[in-house]
Design a protein around this motif. Structure first.
Motif, PDB file in Angstrom:
ATOM      1  N   LEU A   1      67.472  13.791 -25.478  1.00 58.69           N
ATOM      2  CA  LEU A   1      66.552  12.795 -24.950  1.00 58.69           C
ATOM      3  C   LEU A   1      65.644  13.520 -23.962  1.00 58.69           C
ATOM      4  N   ARG A   2      64.317  13.332 -24.090  1.00 51.55           N
ATOM      5  CA  ARG A   2      63.398  14.060 -23.204  1.00 51.55           C
ATOM      6  C   ARG A   2      62.458  13.072 -22.515  1.00 51.55           C
ATOM      7  N   LEU A   3      62.371  13.197 -21.194  1.00 46.74           N
ATOM      8  CA  LEU A   3      61.423  12.355 -20.441  1.00 46.74           C
ATOM      9  C   LEU A   3      60.213  13.221 -20.102  1.00 46.74           C
TER      10      LEU A   3
ATOM     11  N   LYS B   1      56.425  13.426 -18.134  1.00 44.35           N
ATOM     12  CA  LYS B   1      55.518  12.789 -17.171  1.00 44.35           C
ATOM     13  C   LYS B   1      54.161  13.481 -17.282  1.00 44.35           C
ATOM     14  N   TYR B   2      53.094  12.705 -17.438  1.00 43.50           N
ATOM     15  CA  TYR B   2      51.744  13.254 -17.559  1.00 43.50           C
ATOM     16  C   TYR B   2      50.944  12.845 -16.337  1.00 43.50           C
ATOM     17  N   ARG B   3      50.363  13.863 -15.675  1.00 38.75           N
ATOM     18  CA  ARG B   3      49.595  13.577 -14.453  1.00 38.75           C
ATOM     19  C   ARG B   3      48.253  12.931 -14.778  1.00 38.75           C
TER      20      ARG B   3
ATOM     21  N   TYR C   1      54.128   8.091 -18.877  1.00 36.82           N
ATOM     22  CA  TYR C   1      55.510   8.519 -19.097  1.00 36.82           C
ATOM     23  C   TYR C   1      55.856   8.266 -20.551  1.00 36.82           C
ATOM     24  N   SER C   2      56.601   9.185 -21.143  1.00 36.15           N
ATOM     25  CA  SER C   2      57.130   8.898 -22.481  1.00 36.15           C
ATOM     26  C   SER C   2      58.570   9.396 -22.537  1.00 36.15           C
ATOM     27  N   VAL C   3      59.313   8.762 -23.426  1.00 41.37           N
ATOM     28  CA  VAL C   3      60.693   9.198 -23.666  1.00 41.37           C
ATOM     29  C   VAL C   3      60.807   9.516 -25.147  1.00 41.37           C
TER      30      VAL C   3
HETATM   31  O1  AKG Z   1      54.455  12.060 -24.874  1.00 40.50           O
HETATM   32  C1  AKG Z   1      54.208  11.802 -26.036  1.00 40.50           C
HETATM   33  O2  AKG Z   1      53.845  10.685 -26.417  1.00 40.50           O
HETATM   34  C2  AKG Z   1      54.320  12.899 -27.066  1.00 40.50           C
HETATM   35  C3  AKG Z   1      55.431  13.854 -26.779  1.00 40.50           C
HETATM   36  C4  AKG Z   1      55.561  14.884 -27.866  1.00 40.50           C
HETATM   37  O3  AKG Z   1      54.750  15.004 -28.734  1.00 40.50           O
HETATM   38  C5  AKG Z   1      56.723  15.773 -27.858  1.00 40.50           C
HETATM   39  O4  AKG Z   1      57.552  15.699 -26.942  1.00 40.50           O
HETATM   40  O5  AKG Z   1      56.850  16.582 -28.797  1.00 40.50           O
END
Ligand code: AKG
Ligand code: FE2
Length: 178
Positions: A32-34, A36-38, A121-123
């Motif tokens: 699982l990867r979190l 964070k984009y500034r 943020y994405s997971v």
């Molecule tokens: O943050 C996102 O929506 C994309 C993340 C992504 O492409 C990745 O982790 O490989």
């Protein structure tokens, strides 16, 4: 996490039963990867959040906060912005499923571009084989006319080593393409 796990299960159950044990091996390692984009710097309309890539996974399932930014490259080389509804999921076929399916499943190139004044943020739930798993196209997916063999068999760990030492955009084809 539970919802993402069950999505992964549903997706894998679309693949014919005779491949069950192979699919188990192809998704043996889940992370699982979190992310964070500034917010992009002042005076810049947008910023590169994540450079274009295909995932080195079997399958990736993503969800995000309300800030959009994910873009996908079409087969005709156009970038399209995805508008992901709240609570929605995005699924990417990774290089491993592409190779195993003899290229019948497409691993889309994608990137993240940041706009506006909110953090994103994405997971991601990333499923990978273990390093010592051998990926081999099943003979059922190969025929001489429409689907000649596109990829040699390989070990996942060797592919990762190759990618990490070259960072080639077309690593899959360069490493095992026929
Ligand atoms: O943050 C996102 O929506 C994309 C993340 C992504 O492409 C990745 O982790 O490989
Ligand atoms: Fe990705």
């Amino acid at each position: 996490m539970n919802v993402m796990g069950s999505k992964m299960f549903e997706l894998h159950s679309l693949i014919p039963k005779q491949f069950n044990s192979t699919i188990e091996e192809l998704k043996g390692n889940c992370n699982l990867r979190l992310m964070k984009y500034r917010v992009p710097e002042i005076n810049k309309d947008c910023g590169i959040g994540l450079a274009p890539h295909t995932d080195k996974t079997t399958l990736t399932i993503l969800c995000q906060n309300e800030v959009q930014g994910l873009e996908v490259l079409t087969k005709t080389n156009q970038w399209i912005k995805l508008n992901i509804p709240q609570g929605g999921f995005v699924v990417f076929v990774g290089d491993i499923l592409k190779a195993w399916s003899n290229g019948r499943l497409h691993a889309a190139t994608h990137k993240v571009k940041m706009f506006g004044d909110k953090e994103r943020y994405s997971v991601g739930l990333l499923s990978n084989p273990k390093n010592d798993v051998k990926i081999e196209v099943p003979h059922e997916l190969v025929d001489q006319k429409m689907h000649p063999l596109r990829y040699r068999s390989f070990y996942y760990g060797d592919y990762l080593d190759y990618f990490c030492s070259t960072f080639k955009e077309n690593a899959l084809d360069a490493f095992i393409g026929i």
